[in-house]
Design a protein around this motif. Sequence first.
Motif, PDB file in Angstrom:
ATOM      1  N   PRO A  21       0.851  -1.197   0.000  1.00 45.12           N
ATOM      2  CA  PRO A  21       0.000   0.000   0.000  1.00 45.12           C
ATOM      3  C   PRO A  21       0.886   1.246   0.000  1.00 45.12           C
ATOM      4  N   GLU A  24       2.022   3.808   3.410  1.00 34.13           N
ATOM      5  CA  GLU A  24       1.370   3.071   4.501  1.00 34.13           C
ATOM      6  C   GLU A  24       1.746   3.617   5.866  1.00 34.13           C
ATOM      7  N   GLY A  28      -1.695   5.280   4.560  1.00 38.40           N
ATOM      8  CA  GLY A  28      -2.053   4.829   3.226  1.00 38.40           C
ATOM      9  C   GLY A  28      -2.724   5.902   2.395  1.00 38.40           C
TER      10      GLY A  28
END
Length: 463
Positions: A21, A24, A28
């Motif tokens: 992601p 993060e 995120g």
Amino acid sequence: MSELNMETIASFCKTRGFVYPSSEIYGGLGGVYDYGHYGILLKNNIRDAWWKHMVQLRDDVVGLDSAIFMHPRTWEASGHIDSFDDPQIDCRKCKARMRADHVLEEFGVVADKMPIDFINAELDKLREAKKLKCLSCGSNDITPAKRFSLMVKSNLGSPTDVLSEENVIYLRPETCGGIYLEYKNTMDSLHPTLPFGIAQVGKAFRNEIIARQFVFRTREFEQMEMQYFLHPSEMETRFEEWKSARWAWYLEYGIPEEKIRWYKHAKLAHYASAAFDVEFNFACINGFKEVEGVHARGNWDLSRHAEFSGADLTYFDQARNERYIPHIMETSVGLTRLFLMFIDNAYIEEIVNDETRVVLKLDKRLAPVKIAILPLSKKEALSGISQEIYKTLRQTWMCEYDETQSIGKRYRRQDEIGTPYCVTIDFDSLEDKAVTIRDRDTMKQERVATDDLVKYFMEKLND
């Protein structure tokens, strides 16, 4: 063994260094992902496999890498500013955003690219039946649908605090725009004869209302597109040729024929004469989804750019003694969607010696790492010869050296990232000058002389 779902794939990709992601550590950023070491290796191998078939092995397609930023008039000419949008609805209670056409799909209403009045009429029917609810909190207090532009705005050469329609610039929503703008320069510099194509791979950006399904639908993604310029009389023949070529590419790289299908669009853009999608049956999404489009676009694109720019984009066909604006047949594929497709297809959980083995059975040409070098012990006697083998083989192939934990655990790690071959160096190797090679898919092992390794892998890994 559990059924494959998106949560399993996303977790696997993160823990094995394929996809993370984005941002993060700051919580995120929705619909944006970063590709880790194995992810970028796999993605680049898919890209190179596409490029090889589209450009390297053909005499009628040339390459291009156009800029992400283009003159704003580009998107006026293409119609993106006026009509590149999705229908948005909001929950007044929890403020969640939803795509109205996706909501209607759940009730069997096909609303993709339909007018906003049609969409609102269908939403009203669901309201009256008390069926329209927020997907997040279940509230019935849902706004009417409105247009939500997918264009991502930015600025160049102007103050960021004075961003108006006069100085706004857009991040490209698709890569084909750059191909149309460089059609004239390509003709003037390379002098191709029609029919010919221009192919490119690059980033595109869309301000999706809801970015969902992991890397299948994201706000920043990569496309691989080819625009094929031709005389209108050739469209039907060339269209079928390219459909066959693209279908064969999927089969060559290990996608089973029963997992892909053609979807024919019934509703076409006003300038198009045909549109087909290649759809793959994703286990992690539980159904067929589009990964590539093949479209007959007519001469609308070049005609619009000629009109808006004033440039002469006609082509004089000496064989026909005719001047015309070429028609365009395109193939457009999402690289990041192919990434997900190949992982979805290759991810296998199987029982071996009463234990579950996770293995990515990727085509060898696509595998991130081709060969793993695994000395049986960290002792210097083995590490020395192992390093020599590693340094020799990595001159030609992407290799990995691993001497930590048991040999069984190391085999499993390589299985999970899709490495086709593991080379184990043991104490017998010091005497017989040979190593043990293990095949990922069959797990069979064979002894091969150290001096023959390059020749062995040339036969196993090269096209």
